[in-house]
Every structure is written in structure tokens, then in C-alpha cells.
Design a protein around this motif. Structure first.
Motif, mmCIF file in Angstrom:
data_model
loop_
_atom_site.group_PDB
_atom_site.id
_atom_site.type_symbol
_atom_site.label_atom_id
_atom_site.label_comp_id
_atom_site.label_asym_id
_atom_site.label_seq_id
_atom_site.Cartn_x
_atom_site.Cartn_y
_atom_site.Cartn_z
ATOM 1 N N CYS A 75 -4.006 -51.263 16.196
ATOM 2 C CA CYS A 75 -5.213 -51.165 17.336
ATOM 3 C C CYS A 75 -4.748 -52.043 18.506
ATOM 4 O O CYS A 75 -4.407 -53.142 18.400
ATOM 5 N N CYS A 130 -7.457 -41.785 20.034
ATOM 6 C CA CYS A 130 -6.689 -43.116 19.800
ATOM 7 C C CYS A 130 -5.374 -43.011 20.083
ATOM 8 O O CYS A 130 -4.549 -42.029 19.643
ATOM 9 N N PRO A 131 -4.792 -43.681 21.037
ATOM 10 C CA PRO A 131 -3.279 -43.709 21.633
ATOM 11 C C PRO A 131 -2.378 -44.257 20.822
ATOM 12 O O PRO A 131 -1.167 -44.093 21.172
#
Ligand code: SF4
Ligand code: FES
Length: 215
Positions: free
Chosen positions: A151, A205-206
Motif C-alpha cells: 500500500c 487500488c493502483p
């Protein structure tokens, strides 16, 4: 809202007054690196620090995702100084990101790989020491999982779940270097009131930190 006219890298651009430079530039085909922004995310979060641009008359660079366009603005997206800032910001992000690309489900859709390709900054975080959170992977839900070690704290999942889906299952927990994405009470994903019918958090979410377990 009325359109204003201004320039980005010498190109004349028209955009609705108040729109952020990032989106006006993107529409005009001028790419500015970004990871934490979304056109519907208001106010912008401004955490990744990749979207720096220069605006004539300003004493220092500004973030394109937070800066509104205005009549006559003169914007520059590339310079030695801006490239240095983007490099530093990206290396900082990569210093806390687990480079487990071989097993990461994000693969070609990984936002970090895209930025690396576009900016020519390597995925390995230069001279910076790795500072991984070393937190456990939450694999408890049948449909999706969360690996906090991938993350980058862009907060897009928090925003989409709360503001777009209306559930608010995910949030930031703790502070400083201990900050991470968690369920509100730190309970496993499987214990949340989420039947994963949208998987909007996974889709936005990248980095592959949130990952799909069903096709
Ligand atoms: Fe961003 Fe993904 Fe981390 Fe959520 S889990 S904050 S979307 S990188
Ligand atoms: Fe502007 Fe992240 S996109 S700070």
C-alpha cells in the motif's frame, strides 16, 4: 461554469474555471504523473506528491491535483527541478512498497510500474532504505484481500468505499510511520458488512494492495 483559457507547456488549453490543472492537462493530452487523485475526489487528497508543476508567479511548485485553473495561468509540467521532485516523491513511495511483482496480481495494471515507465525512475528505491510496514496480509474474505505491505496510502479505497459506495469499510489506522489501511475496528475483512458485490476498492487500488480472489 465558464471556460478559462491558459497555457500548459506553451499549449493553449480551455477548461472550466476552477477545474484542477491535472484534469485539464490530461484532457489536453499532457500527462502529469499522479497516483492519489481521481476527478470525482473532492477535496483532493494530495498525498503522493507526484504531480508537481510550476505556475508562473508562484514562489514554488504546486500540486496539479489541488491547483485550480484560472484565466491566463502559465503552467510548466517539465523542468530539471520538477523532474527531481517527482523522482524524490516516487523513490519515497517505493521505499515503503513491497516489490513482490512476481506474485502481485496488479501486474500490467500496476500504477507504480506505469509511473516508473513514464518518468524513467526505477522501481527500486534508489539509496533510500526500505521501510516496509511488515503487516499481515488479510486473506480472510472469500472475494478480496488486503496486503498492507504493497500500500502507498493513496486513500483511494477509503474514499471510494465511503463516498461512492456508501459503506465506509476501510479507513486509515494509526499515525506517522505506523499509518496503514485497515477496517474501522481492525477486524478481518470477512467480519465486515461487505458482501463484495462491487469490489470498487480493488478496482481503484493502483498497487495490488487490495486484490481480487474471484475472477
Ligand atoms: Fe491506495 Fe490501495 Fe493502499 Fe487503498 S490499499 S490506500 S487504494 S494503495
Ligand atoms: Fe497530486 Fe497525488 S496526484 S498529490
Amino acid at each position: 461554469m465558464a471556460d478559462v483559457t491558459f497555457t500548459i507547456d506553451g499549449q493553449t488549453v480551455a477548461a472550466p474555471e476552477g477545474e484542477k490543472i491535472l484534469w485539464a492537462a490530461q484532457r489536453a493530452g499532457i500527462h502529469i504523473p499522479h497516483l492519489c487523485a481521481h476527478p470525482d475526489r473532492e477535496p483532493p487528497f494530495g498525498s503522493c506528491r507526484l504531480c508537481y508543476v510550476d505556475v508562473e508567479g508562484r514562489s514554488g511548485p504546486v500540486t496539479a491535483c489541488t491547483e485550480p485553473v484560472a484565466e491566463g495561468l502559465v503552467v510548466t509540467t517539465r523542468s530539471e527541478r520538477l523532474d527531481r521532485l517527482v523522482r524524490a516523491g516516487f523513490e519515497l513511495l517505493m521505499s515503503t512498497h513491497d516489490l513482490d511483482c512476481k506474485v502481485c496480481p496488479a501486474k500490467r495494471s500496476c500504477g507504480l510500474r506505469t509511473i516508473s515507465r513514464q518518468t524513467k525512475v526505477k522501481l527500486r528505491s534508489g539509496d533510500l532504505a526500505k521501510l516496509l510496514p511488515n503487516l499481515p496480509v488479510d486473506d480472510s474474505h472469500d472475494a478480496f484481500g488486503l496486503n498492507p505491505n504493497r500500500c502507498i496510502l493513496c486513500g483511494l479505497c477509503v474514499w471510494v468505499c465511503a463516498e461512492q459506495v456508501g459503506r465506509g469499510i476501510l479507513d486509515f489506522a494509526h499515525r506517522g510511520l505506523g499509518t496503514h489501511i485497515s477496517t474501522f475496528d481492525g477486524e478481518p475483512l470477512a467480519a465486515q458488512a461487505c458482501d463484495a458485490d462491487c469490489l470498487a476498492c480493488v478496482d481503484i487500488c493502483p498497487t495490488g494492495a487490495l486484490f481480487r480472489k474471484i475472477p
